[in-house]
Design an enzyme around this catalytic site. Structure first.
Site, PDB file in Angstrom:
ATOM      1  N   SER A  57       0.826  -1.205   0.000  1.00 27.29           N
ATOM      2  CA  SER A  57       0.000   0.000   0.000  1.00 27.29           C
ATOM      3  C   SER A  57       0.861   1.257   0.000  1.00 27.29           C
ATOM      4  CB  SER A  57      -0.863  -0.025   1.266  1.00 27.29           C
ATOM      5  OG  SER A  57      -1.476   1.217   1.472  1.00 27.29           O
ATOM      6  N   LYS A  68       1.731  -3.888   6.597  1.00 30.40           N
ATOM      7  CA  LYS A  68       2.231  -3.851   5.211  1.00 30.40           C
ATOM      8  C   LYS A  68       3.752  -3.666   5.200  1.00 30.40           C
ATOM      9  CE  LYS A  68      -1.689  -4.426   3.172  1.00 30.40           C
ATOM     10  NZ  LYS A  68      -2.000  -5.720   2.590  1.00 30.40           N
ATOM     11  N   TYR A 119      -2.489  -1.253  10.735  1.00 38.12           N
ATOM     12  CA  TYR A 119      -2.679  -1.770   9.378  1.00 38.12           C
ATOM     13  C   TYR A 119      -1.457  -1.451   8.521  1.00 38.12           C
ATOM     14  CZ  TYR A 119      -3.976  -1.821   4.496  1.00 38.12           C
ATOM     15  OH  TYR A 119      -3.952  -2.041   3.137  1.00 38.12           O
TER      16      TYR A 119
HETATM   17  P1  NAD Z   1     -11.232  -6.776   0.729  1.00 38.52           P
HETATM   18  O1  NAD Z   1     -11.477  -6.796   2.193  1.00 38.52           O
HETATM   19  O2  NAD Z   1     -12.365  -6.437  -0.164  1.00 38.52           O
HETATM   20  O3  NAD Z   1     -10.635  -8.173   0.259  1.00 38.52           O
HETATM   21  C1  NAD Z   1      -9.822  -8.969   1.099  1.00 38.52           C
HETATM   22  C2  NAD Z   1     -10.344 -10.392   1.035  1.00 38.52           C
HETATM   23  O4  NAD Z   1      -9.518 -11.213   1.869  1.00 38.52           O
HETATM   24  C3  NAD Z   1     -11.783 -10.526   1.559  1.00 38.52           C
HETATM   25  O5  NAD Z   1     -12.553 -11.235   0.610  1.00 38.52           O
HETATM   26  C4  NAD Z   1     -11.641 -11.312   2.866  1.00 38.52           C
HETATM   27  O6  NAD Z   1     -12.743 -12.155   3.084  1.00 38.52           O
HETATM   28  C5  NAD Z   1     -10.360 -12.084   2.625  1.00 38.52           C
HETATM   29  N1  NAD Z   1      -9.589 -12.442   3.830  1.00 38.52           N
HETATM   30  C6  NAD Z   1      -9.261 -11.632   4.875  1.00 38.52           C
HETATM   31  N2  NAD Z   1      -8.517 -12.326   5.760  1.00 38.52           N
HETATM   32  C7  NAD Z   1      -8.364 -13.574   5.254  1.00 38.52           C
HETATM   33  C8  NAD Z   1      -7.700 -14.742   5.699  1.00 38.52           C
HETATM   34  N3  NAD Z   1      -7.038 -14.774   6.859  1.00 38.52           N
HETATM   35  N4  NAD Z   1      -7.759 -15.850   4.934  1.00 38.52           N
HETATM   36  C9  NAD Z   1      -8.437 -15.852   3.750  1.00 38.52           C
HETATM   37  N5  NAD Z   1      -9.099 -14.785   3.295  1.00 38.52           N
HETATM   38  C10 NAD Z   1      -9.050 -13.651   4.030  1.00 38.52           C
HETATM   39  O7  NAD Z   1      -9.995  -5.784   0.471  1.00 38.52           O
HETATM   40  P2  NAD Z   1      -9.447  -5.180  -0.886  1.00 38.52           P
HETATM   41  O8  NAD Z   1      -9.750  -3.745  -0.914  1.00 38.52           O
HETATM   42  O9  NAD Z   1      -9.826  -6.036  -2.022  1.00 38.52           O
HETATM   43  O10 NAD Z   1      -7.886  -5.306  -0.605  1.00 38.52           O
HETATM   44  C11 NAD Z   1      -7.138  -6.418  -1.024  1.00 38.52           C
HETATM   45  C12 NAD Z   1      -5.705  -6.260  -0.545  1.00 38.52           C
HETATM   46  O11 NAD Z   1      -5.172  -5.038  -1.049  1.00 38.52           O
HETATM   47  C13 NAD Z   1      -5.571  -6.186   0.974  1.00 38.52           C
HETATM   48  O12 NAD Z   1      -4.390  -6.865   1.350  1.00 38.52           O
HETATM   49  C14 NAD Z   1      -5.446  -4.707   1.236  1.00 38.52           C
HETATM   50  O13 NAD Z   1      -4.730  -4.448   2.429  1.00 38.52           O
HETATM   51  C15 NAD Z   1      -4.655  -4.257   0.021  1.00 38.52           C
HETATM   52  N6  NAD Z   1      -4.847  -2.825  -0.292  1.00 38.52           N
HETATM   53  C16 NAD Z   1      -6.113  -2.337  -0.434  1.00 38.52           C
HETATM   54  C17 NAD Z   1      -6.291  -0.982  -0.706  1.00 38.52           C
HETATM   55  C18 NAD Z   1      -7.669  -0.386  -0.802  1.00 38.52           C
HETATM   56  O14 NAD Z   1      -7.796   0.835  -0.675  1.00 38.52           O
HETATM   57  N7  NAD Z   1      -8.726  -1.168  -1.063  1.00 38.52           N
HETATM   58  C19 NAD Z   1      -5.169  -0.154  -0.854  1.00 38.52           C
HETATM   59  C20 NAD Z   1      -3.896  -0.701  -0.718  1.00 38.52           C
HETATM   60  C21 NAD Z   1      -3.758  -2.043  -0.432  1.00 38.52           C
HETATM   61  C1  WQD Z   2      -9.166   9.870   0.864  1.00 44.28           C
HETATM   62  C2  WQD Z   2      -9.367  11.348   1.146  1.00 44.28           C
HETATM   63  C3  WQD Z   2      -9.814  11.862   3.465  1.00 44.28           C
HETATM   64  C4  WQD Z   2     -13.707   9.936   3.760  1.00 44.28           C
HETATM   65  C5  WQD Z   2      -6.718   4.775   2.972  1.00 44.28           C
HETATM   66  C6  WQD Z   2      -5.665   3.994   3.692  1.00 44.28           C
HETATM   67  C7  WQD Z   2      -4.627   3.509   2.742  1.00 44.28           C
HETATM   68  C8  WQD Z   2      -5.265   2.746   1.571  1.00 44.28           C
HETATM   69  C9  WQD Z   2      -6.365   3.523   0.943  1.00 44.28           C
HETATM   70  C10 WQD Z   2      -5.220   0.429   2.083  1.00 44.28           C
HETATM   71  C11 WQD Z   2      -8.682  11.810   2.437  1.00 44.28           C
HETATM   72  C12 WQD Z   2     -10.988  12.218   2.601  1.00 44.28           C
HETATM   73  C13 WQD Z   2     -12.494  10.400   3.279  1.00 44.28           C
HETATM   74  C14 WQD Z   2     -14.720  10.876   4.106  1.00 44.28           C
HETATM   75  C15 WQD Z   2     -13.268  12.664   3.445  1.00 44.28           C
HETATM   76  N1  WQD Z   2      -5.841   1.519   1.979  1.00 44.28           N
HETATM   77  N2  WQD Z   2     -12.277  11.735   3.127  1.00 44.28           N
HETATM   78  N3  WQD Z   2     -14.453  12.191   3.921  1.00 44.28           N
HETATM   79  O1  WQD Z   2      -6.895   7.860   3.702  1.00 44.28           O
HETATM   80  O2  WQD Z   2      -5.916   8.126   1.375  1.00 44.28           O
HETATM   81  O3  WQD Z   2      -6.096   5.900   2.351  1.00 44.28           O
HETATM   82  O4  WQD Z   2      -7.288   3.957   1.943  1.00 44.28           O
HETATM   83  O5  WQD Z   2      -4.059   0.219   2.010  1.00 44.28           O
HETATM   84  O6  WQD Z   2      -3.770   2.704   3.456  1.00 44.28           O
HETATM   85  O7  WQD Z   2      -5.084   4.822   4.675  1.00 44.28           O
HETATM   86  O8  WQD Z   2      -8.149   7.044   1.649  1.00 44.28           O
HETATM   87  O9  WQD Z   2     -10.508   7.067   0.945  1.00 44.28           O
HETATM   88  O10 WQD Z   2      -9.974   7.119   3.420  1.00 44.28           O
HETATM   89  O11 WQD Z   2      -9.492   9.131   2.033  1.00 44.28           O
HETATM   90  O12 WQD Z   2     -13.068  13.864   3.321  1.00 44.28           O
HETATM   91  O13 WQD Z   2     -15.810  10.509   4.559  1.00 44.28           O
HETATM   92  O14 WQD Z   2     -10.783  11.585   1.357  1.00 44.28           O
HETATM   93  O15 WQD Z   2      -9.619  12.791   4.485  1.00 44.28           O
HETATM   94  O16 WQD Z   2      -8.211  13.101   2.226  1.00 44.28           O
HETATM   95  P1  WQD Z   2      -6.729   7.338   2.349  1.00 44.28           P
HETATM   96  P2  WQD Z   2      -9.610   7.516   2.033  1.00 44.28           P
END
Ligand code: NAD
Ligand code: WQD
Length: 334
Positions: free
Chosen positions: A124, A153, A149
């Site tokens: 991330s 990572k 969290y």
């Molecule tokens: P999500 O929660 O929609 O998907 C994660 C999936 O993993 C879910 O289906 C959940 O049921 C499954 N899961 C959780 N723990 C598990 C376990 N122990 N064993 C098997 N399955 C398990 O999340 P997402 O948004 O699709 O994110 C996927 C990956 O990408 C995550 O690792 C997340 O940290 C990373 N990521 C997401 C974002 C974001 O903003 N969505 C940003 C950066 C990184």
């Molecule tokens: C985006 C912008 C908020 C909600 C997070 C995790 C990051 C990654 C992605 C997994 C910010 C603003 C948000 C609201 C708002 N996930 N906001 N009102 O914080 O960049 O990242 O998700 O890895 O690790 O930290 O994303 O979508 O929460 O926020 O004004 O109700 O929107 O302040 O500026 P963020 P976000």
């Protein structure tokens, strides 16, 4: 030979499975369904017209995972499975360390046992902390994650780095996602978290469908052109395609490589809200609220390494992201 997709019924994993199947790959999903629904498997089949194997399994359950490796000829794993809610991680650090770090270590042990040593990991942008954007892969990181969290990572990146050093047969690719939004073009797969969303786009989706009265924009006095924070939003379909490039590369690689997956362009919170209203012709009432603790002001990536080395560039516009997000939530709520 198959690709094992852990977390493959989640938001990013499901769209990635669609792209993998459409690219002709054999797919095996392992997901414990803690944050997704079994109906996603039918939707992936409906979109692609293709079959794949699904196991309801926790990556920490070594017996279950061993069984999957015994049943399929797996050549690489894309490891999405994990918990991802930043605020929940502050109140439940042990759950996050156990699930994300414990889960990754358990998976790596079973992969090693099965002699499958190619892995793509979902990292991330959060690992860049308060570095100066544009964030590039060679920046020093690890000084300031602000929540458990993010720390998971960071630690997993370190663990995978040590593993790659220990044995040249390992090929490890760390993908640092920026802010994924949007939905599969079909409108059948997207992001709709349980409870009140903390991420911006799911919150906007709830306001647009009348489930929440208005959006609170956290801070309008930042040093940015319109005073709101700036992020590098990437369409989930582009992000999913990036995993195809990554899988092609990881198959033959040794050692560790890191790639940003973002567009390289930053948009403000107000840009997102205004674009969402414009392309969907719908009102999203909002009001300004105090800054949110832990928010970085500006985050966007340098995407040139991913382009140069794995041939990845994004194709979708901000209009596409906002249109597809609304299309998905409309279909889901109708
Ligand atoms: P999500 O929660 O929609 O998907 C994660 C999936 O993993 C879910 O289906 C959940 O049921 C499954 N899961 C959780 N723990 C598990 C376990 N122990 N064993 C098997 N399955 C398990 O999340 P997402 O948004 O699709 O994110 C996927 C990956 O990408 C995550 O690792 C997340 O940290 C990373 N990521 C997401 C974002 C974001 O903003 N969505 C940003 C950066 C990184
Ligand atoms: C985006 C912008 C908020 C909600 C997070 C995790 C990051 C990654 C992605 C997994 C910010 C603003 C948000 C609201 C708002 N996930 N906001 N009102 O914080 O960049 O990242 O998700 O890895 O690790 O930290 O994303 O979508 O929460 O926020 O004004 O109700 O929107 O302040 O500026 P963020 P976000």
């Amino acid at each position: 030979m198959a690709v094992l997709v852990t977390g493959g019924t989640g938001y990013i994993g499901s769209v990635t499975c669609v792209k993998l199947l459409q690219a002709g790959e054999e797919v095996v999903i392992a997901d414990n369904l803690s944050n997704s629904d079994i109906s996603v498997t039918d939707r992936i089949k409906k979109i692609t017209g293709k079959n794949f194997s699904f196991y309801k399994a926790d990556v920490r359950d070594k017996a279950a995972m061993r069984d999957i490796f015994a049943k399929h000829k797996i050549e690489a794993c894309i490891h999405f499975a994990g918990l991802k809610a930043v605020y929940e991680s502050i109140s439940k650090p042990l759950e996050y360390y156990d699930n994300n770090i414990g889960g990754t270590i358990a998976l790596l042990e079973i992969m090693k046992e099965a002699n499958v040593k190619k892995i793509v990991f979902s990292s991330s942008a959060t690992v860049y902390g308060n570095n100066e954007p544009p964030f590039s892969e060679d920046m020093e990181i690890g000084l300031e994650t602000t929540n458990p969290y993010g720390t998971t990572k960071l630690f997993i990146e370190k663990i995978l780095g040590d593993l790659a050093i220990s044995d040249p047969e390992w090929g490890v690719m760390l993908l640092r996602y920026f802010n994924p939004i949007g939905a599969d073009e079909s409108g059948l797969l997207g992001d709709d978290p349980n409870g009140i969303p903390t991420n911006l786009m799911p919150y906007i989706q709830r306001v647009a469908t009348g489930k929440l009265p208005k959006l609170f924009i956290y801070g309008n006095d930042y040093e940015t052109p319109d005073g709101t924070c700036i992020r590098d939003y990437i369409h989930v379909a582009d992000l999913a395609r990036g995993h195809i490039n990554a899988v092609y590369r990881v198959r033959t690689m040794s050692g560790i490589d890191i790639y940003n997956l973002g567009t390289g362009t930053g948009y403000s919170v107000l840009d997102i809200v205004k674009t969402f209203m414009k392309v969907n012709d719908i009102d999203v009432p909002f009001e300004y609220a105090p800054r949110r603790d832990g928010d970085v002001v500006t985050s966007f990536c340098d995407p040139t390494k991913a382009k140069r080395e794995i041939g990845f560039t994004t194709e979708k516009t901000l209009d596409d992201m906002c249109r597809d997000s609304y299309n998905f939530i409309k279909k889901l709520t109708n």
